[in-house]
Design an enzyme around this catalytic site. Structure first.
Site, PDB file in Angstrom:
ATOM      1  N   ASP A  73       0.827  -1.203   0.000  1.00  0.00           N
ATOM      2  CA  ASP A  73       0.000   0.000   0.000  1.00  0.00           C
ATOM      3  C   ASP A  73       0.865   1.259   0.000  1.00  0.00           C
ATOM      4  O   ASP A  73       0.543   2.254  -0.655  1.00  0.00           O
ATOM      5  CB  ASP A  73      -0.930   0.009   1.213  1.00  0.00           C
ATOM      6  CG  ASP A  73      -2.186  -0.820   0.984  1.00  0.00           C
ATOM      7  OD1 ASP A  73      -2.344  -1.338  -0.139  1.00  0.00           O
ATOM      8  OD2 ASP A  73      -3.001  -0.939   1.912  1.00  0.00           O
ATOM      9  N   LYS A 155      17.137  -9.976   1.693  1.00  0.00           N
ATOM     10  CA  LYS A 155      16.962  -8.603   2.170  1.00  0.00           C
ATOM     11  C   LYS A 155      16.382  -8.676   3.585  1.00  0.00           C
ATOM     12  O   LYS A 155      15.183  -8.884   3.760  1.00  0.00           O
ATOM     13  CB  LYS A 155      16.038  -7.810   1.251  1.00  0.00           C
ATOM     14  CG  LYS A 155      15.885  -6.349   1.653  1.00  0.00           C
ATOM     15  CD  LYS A 155      14.984  -5.609   0.684  1.00  0.00           C
ATOM     16  CE  LYS A 155      14.824  -4.149   1.092  1.00  0.00           C
ATOM     17  NZ  LYS A 155      14.146  -4.005   2.410  1.00  0.00           N
ATOM     18  N   GLU A 213      22.508  -5.115   9.059  1.00  0.00           N
ATOM     19  CA  GLU A 213      21.135  -4.984   9.544  1.00  0.00           C
ATOM     20  C   GLU A 213      21.021  -5.637  10.925  1.00  0.00           C
ATOM     21  O   GLU A 213      21.494  -6.757  11.138  1.00  0.00           O
ATOM     22  CB  GLU A 213      20.184  -5.682   8.569  1.00  0.00           C
ATOM     23  CG  GLU A 213      18.746  -5.253   8.681  1.00  0.00           C
ATOM     24  CD  GLU A 213      18.390  -4.128   7.709  1.00  0.00           C
ATOM     25  OE1 GLU A 213      17.214  -3.758   7.652  1.00  0.00           O
ATOM     26  OE2 GLU A 213      19.303  -3.622   7.012  1.00  0.00           O
ATOM     27  N   CYS A 466     -16.044   5.743  24.667  1.00  0.00           N
ATOM     28  CA  CYS A 466     -16.755   5.653  25.937  1.00  0.00           C
ATOM     29  C   CYS A 466     -16.207   6.749  26.837  1.00  0.00           C
ATOM     30  O   CYS A 466     -14.996   6.819  27.061  1.00  0.00           O
ATOM     31  CB  CYS A 466     -16.559   4.284  26.585  1.00  0.00           C
ATOM     32  SG  CYS A 466     -17.204   4.177  28.273  1.00  0.00           S
TER      33      CYS A 466
END
Length: 708
Positions: A73, A155, A213, A466
């Protein structure tokens, strides 16, 4: 609107409803609007919304490690922005920052350090044609192009890191940041179990930056979440988010609780040593230096073989021990890499292929409503069980009322589920073509499912809420948050026990915890007498929790962990904090104006004042007395390694209870370094600075305390 973009459009609309993507004029965009037709006005508005929304998602992903949408997305947002900017051409000034493929992970609270050599990102593609286009472009740059071989690597899905070794010793650990400088997280090096403080052998460069990483294995991630589930605590959403949060936490962490890993596959600056002739040789050198290297790298002789390797790796990713979100194709030859060069943000000799997220379809059985501690009502889809990426999925969040309305999701609908970050199940699309002839839109009830009070929703709010402060469901969540690790950390008091105590009305508010007896805990929960005794003991110890943790546990409006730290440093004790006015709060460094206003409003409420007064009367948050009188008053202590009997959290508590403070870094101001098993580079730093090193037993003697 493009059909494939419907889910993204709904999220954009959701952002608009939240006020996040309100129409803020981009410089010169309003002028550009005068030169377009009325029919293009909506496209201009969408272009502006896209830029703001992309910036928001960059901040969520890179700085906060809290992504709200899937990578697919997010990529779709950028693609539509590219198309819109291309359509308007020079009539609309471009925003290069919105389309950069490199984010910025720098956050406040950390010292900054510049990279000796710029730390780049990677160009990305999601198609085979994109991979082949990369190969063709590379062949035009590298002369002669006949000898082009590639290395295909996983990756890793974690946090990009650069480690600098000088004379074989680790001296600096820095995140990528903006590529020029990043956050200096050297103090957190001890949290990475596979990061050696010294290089192996002797054939290493005088100075070398190795890039890689930091990540969390699936086994470690599941172990952590399993423990939290057993203790009734909220679980973490993804290995990447937890890895980032652990490395960048300003709180000392117990390495036995969260054990990070690292892998190296790249090179920055290198002095006093020849550069590697190829990527293959670099990986060999990294391993020879005793650093974790890529074990699944494969050298291939053509782009066809590279594509096959990418596909084969994708087929195995659900069986790997660590999270990956794609494969990286790199030109092997170093001379060719130099000829290809780099762009503003990425090398032209490498490309990342992003795998499509796992997606399955299933039907919605029902919609459950969850009540949060602030009163927000969150809808959750109850699904027909379906297997997704090796897990059995039965529930998925629907975010909020606004999102449900825009998606028109109905009970019985066929929906598509993806796992965001390979972990979080999310409804990404509703297949209305498979909707039955008899269905009705979901209507939010007007009564709170927790207490029956009337729900309210402002016109610009995406949520029903609420407003009953005495709602049992809200109180359960408030107490859960207070006793969690994000609060004062009362061990053994899980969600089930908290709910039982609140439902029995023995605990109506947080201060009621401090009047509990072991007999009452046993009577109202399923805990044994021994477990109840330990819980009560943990409750009593939490009276000495630092003010910052008490404030964080209260979950006051606008105040997160960083804000709680700042407030704890500013005020001496809980009564002084309770008496703070808005003008006092404005002096607290790091608090945003909106946070100051929200907190000032909360502190002015009679209910908040009563709660703080009860806590203060129970001896909670009285840090000034401890700090002044403790045996470690004014002294700074640093930990390294695993202690024999104390958890890192308990050791930190002992220091703070004795009036001292715990730091993450060894400096000239450090009073003592407490070393355990497998100490990290802090031990070398302490030796160099002349800081005394002690063991746990000496700490216990100095703090006049005993182990748990």
């Amino acid at each position: 609107m493009r059909p494939w973009f419907s889910s993204v459009a709904r999220r954009l609309a959701l952002g608009a409803s939240l006020g996040v993507v309100a129409l803020t004029v981009i410089p010169n965009l309003s002028c550009a609007a005068r030169s377009v037709s009325v029919a293009e006005t909506e496209s201009l508005r969408r272009l502006e919304l896209l830029r703001v929304e992309i910036a928001r998602h960059d901040d969520l992903y890179f700085r906060k490690a809290q992504p709200e949408i899937s990578d697919a997305d997010y990529d779709a947002l950028k693609q539509e922005l590219r198309e819109l900017e291309s359509r308007f051409g020079r009539r609309v000034p471009r925003d290069p920052a919105a389309l950069r493929d490199m984010g910025d992970d720098r956050v406040s609270g950390f010292p900054k350090a510049r990279h000796r050599m710029r730390m780049l990102s990677l160009e990305k593609t999601t198609t085979e044609s994109g991979v082949r286009a990369f190969d063709q472009a590379l062949r035009r740059l590298v002369k002669p192009p006949a000898e082009i071989a590639y290395v295909v690597e996983p990756k890793f899905d974690g946090l990009a890191i650069s480690a600098t070794y000088e004379e074989g010793r680790l001296v600096r650990l820095v995140t990528r940041g903006n590529g020029e400088e990043g956050d200096d997280v050297t103090a957190a090096a001890g949290r990475i179990r596979t990061l050696p403080p010294r290089l192996a052998g002797a054939a290493w460069p005088r100075v070398v930056e190795v890039r890689g990483e930091v990540f969390l294995t699936f086994a470690e991630f599941e172990r952590i979440n399993r423990g939290r589930r057993e203790n009734g605590r909220p679980t973490f959403s993804s290995p990447r988010n937890l890895a980032v949060g652990t490395l960048k936490s300003l709180e000392p962490e117990d390495r036995e609780v969260r054990q990070l890993d690292v892998v190296f596959f790249g090179l920055g600056a290198i002095d006093g040593h020849a550069a590697p002739a190829s990527q293959t040789q670099l990986l060999e050198w990294i391993a020879q230096w005793g650093l974790p290297s890529v074990e699944d790298a494969r050298r291939v002789d053509s782009i066809d073989d590279a594509w096959r390797a990418v596909q084969e790796l994708g087929g195995r990713r659900s069986h790997l021990a660590f999270p990956i979100d794609g494969a990286v194709i790199k030109l092997d030859d170093a001379v060719g890499q130099t000829a290809a060069g780099v762009s503003e943000v990425a090398p032209r000799w490498a490309i990342a292929f992003k795998y499509a997220p796992a997606r399955v379809g299933t039907r919605v059985r029902g919609v459950a409503l969850q009540v949060g501690r602030t009163g927000v009502i969150t809808p959750v889809a109850e699904l027909e069980p379906v297997a997704l990426a090796g897990a059995r999925i039965t529930r998925a969040t629907l975010h909020n009322a606004s999102e449900m309305e825009r998606s028109d999701l109905r009970v019985g609908d066929f929906v598509w589920i993806e796992r965001m970050g390979e972990i979080i199940p999310a409804v990404v699309a509703v297949d209305t073509a498979q909707r039955g002839t008899v269905s009705a839109p979901f209507v939010f009830p007007r009564d709170c499912p927790g207490c029956g009070a009337l729900l309210v929703r402002a016109l610009d709010d995406a949520n029903w809420r609420c407003t009953n402060d005495d709602c049992p469901a809200r109180q359960v969540r408030k107490v859960e948050h207070y006793v969690s690790d994000e609060g004062v950390g009362i061990r053994g008091l899980g969600a089930a026990s908290v709910e039982a105590l609140v439902r029995s009305q023995r605990v109506r508010e947080i201060p009621d915890l401090y009047t509990l007896t072991a007999a009452e805990v046993t009577a109202h929960t399923r805990l044994s007498a021994a477990q109840a005794a330990r819980v009560v003991d943990a409750i009593q110890r939490s009276r000495k929790a630092p003010l910052r943790r008490v404030i964080a546990g209260l979950g006051l409006p606008g105040i997160g962990p960083a804000g709680a730290n700042a407030l704890g440093a500013r005020f001496a004790d809980l009564p002084q904090f309770a008496a703070a006015r808005e003008s006092d709060l404005q002096q607290v460094e790091g608090l945003r104006p909106e946070s100051v206003r929200a907190l000032a409003t909360a502190l002015s409420a009679e209910r908040t004042q009563q709660l703080l007064a009860r806590l203060a009367a129970a001896g909670v948050g009285a840090q000034s007395a401890t700090a002044d009188a403790g045996t470690l008053a004014g002294k700074e202590v640093v930990f390294t390694g695993t202690l024999p009997t104390l958890s890192r959290r308990r050791a930190t508590e002992l220091v703070e209870e004795a009036g001292g403070r715990v730091a993450d870094r060894v400096t000239a101001a450090t009073w003592r370094l407490v070393a355990g098993r497998n100490p990290a580079s802090k031990l070398h730093q302490a030796t160099a600075l002349g800081v005394p090193v002690i063991e746990e037993a000496e700490l216990l003697r100095l703090a006049e305390a005993a182990p748990e």
